[in-house]
Design a protein around this motif. Structure first.
Motif: not given
Length: 427
Positions: A209-214, A369-372
């Motif tokens: 997945s692509i972590w575009n937020a944390a 796209f996901e948040m870590c």
């Protein structure tokens, strides 16, 4: 902050380019596995931060063989900390920096990683095991495996001429597991991160997945002072422990309320979207079982969703603690031991779209796209306006655990994505 313009890109990387990169990487699959095995054997546990210089030298030698122009940058470690959320006891803290492509190229993409690992459950985890297409051992997923993918991705892009007149700069830091103030913080403080960069990617274990937020991090230590007295004269003492219990109660209610404040960012697992706050992760006090405790302390550690204002939450928590102390006349103080803001890049940003496009070609399916759920070093770049992402071969659910592993095929797929992504933005 204004985002620098992106170079025009095609709708997807040419399939013949992807095939060339894959062939280049497949021919070096044993090299990649051997390097990861070598890195796992370096016991760079943090805390306390052992063998960091050793690991940096292993990385430097590997990067030298790949023509990535490595250098080791010594940094000054922070003073000894009173809380594990800040760096302490680091041995030879340093940053390993390398470059692929034109040294002073017009375009710039950062590959960023960390070579410290969390403590093992068993010392045998520092001996990597290859089994059924996996490499098992401490740091394989988080994130020495990610480093191997980034090194070979950068080297492939350079050797195959994908970078045009641009460059990839690699930053490998020593202290991500204890806050990253010494490593990434040094890069930021020394102005070694160029705000004009087109993008940054870190090989954290996102599982494709692509972590575009944390999330951001806010940590506090609360100290309560009383007066010691022997149990036979307890009426002459002031019990700091009892005062601490009273002060902690509103903080526990605060933690419960924050867990109900959800984020709008997708994340996995879907049932854990609230801000997470742990009260009393560390606590203690007193001098003996038969003495009224003259001191007590507890910690508060939170992972805050991107929608939250950490400065405001720090003030809110401090006010709660001060108010509870005043109610009973307690002598208490609050120390903020960590305040790291969250980070987020829109999934609609051109740099995000390019990464998803490239990953789709390599994976055969569009990544999510996901948040870590935790904090990422993407924040050091996002604060400067650089689009920043986590994308790696490892899986978060096995990271830090006794059976941590990474799939060897996934290592090569991620290296292919990194090479094609750099080529997409720079070529």
């Amino acid at each position: 902050m204004t985002t620098p313009p992106m170079k025009p890109t095609t709708t997807k990387p040419a399939t013949d380019t992807a095939a060339r990169v894959r062939e280049w990487l497949d021919a070096r699959s044993e090299e990649m596995a051997e390097l990861l095995t070598l890195l796992v054997a370096v016991e760079s546990e943090n805390p306390p931060g052992r063998e960091l210089g050793h690991c940096a030298r292993v990385l430097r030698d590997a990067m030298d063989r790949l023509w990535l122009s490595p250098e080791i940058l010594p940094v000054t470690a922070a003073p000894a900390a009173t809380d594990p959320t800040t760096p302490s006891g680091l041995e030879e803290p340093c940053v390993v920096r390398g470059t692929a492509g034109t040294p002073d190229g017009e375009g710039l993409v950062y590959f960023h990683g960390h070579f410290d690992v969390v403590p093992v459950q068993d010392r045998g985890q520092f001996t990597a095991v290859r089994r059924d297409g996996r490499i098992i051992g401490r740091g394989t997923a988080d994130m020495k495996g990610g480093i191997v993918s980034m090194l070979y991705g950068a080297a492939a892009a350079q050797e195959l001429g994908l970078l045009g007149s641009g460059r990839v700069v690699l930053h490998l830091v020593c202290d991500e597991e204890t806050g990253s103030v010494v490593g990434a913080g040094h890069l930021r403080g020394a102005e070694l991160i160029d705000p004009a960069a087109l993008a940054m990617v870190t090989g954290e274990p996102s599982g494709g997945s692509i972590w575009n937020a944390a999330r951001g991090a806010l940590s506090l230590r609360v100290d309560v002072r009383g007066k010691e007295a022997h149990v036979g004269q307890a009426d002459r003492g002031v019990n700091a422990f009892q005062h601490m219990l009273h002060i902690a109660r509103p903080v526990e209610r605060y933690a419960t309320a924050m867990a109900e404040r959800h984020t709008a960012f997708p994340m996995a697992p879907e049932d854990a979207p609230g801000t997470m706050v742990v009260v009393g992760g560390l606590s203690g006090g007193g001098s003996n079982f038969n003495v009224v405790p003259g001191s007590a302390y507890f910690t508060v550690d939170g992972r805050y969703n991107p929608e939250e204002d950490l400065e405001a939450e720090a003030k809110r928590l401090t006010a709660l603690i001060d108010g509870a102390a005043r109610e009973i006349g307690a002598d208490a103080s609050v120390e903020i031991t960590q305040l790291q803001p969250p980070a987020a890049t829109s999934s609609g940003h051109p740099a995000a779209a390019a990464l998803a496009r490239v990953a789709s070609v390599v994976q055969g399916a569009r990544p999510r796209f996901e948040m870590c759920a935790g904090i990422l070093e993407t924040r050091w770049y996002a604060q400067l306006g650089i689009p920043a992402f986590g994308y790696g071969a490892g899986r978060l659910d096995v990271s830090h655990g006794p059976d941590e592993y990474v799939d060897e095929a996934a290592l090569r797929r991620c290296a292919e994505v990194y090479a094609l992504y750099a080529g997409e933005l720079l070529g």
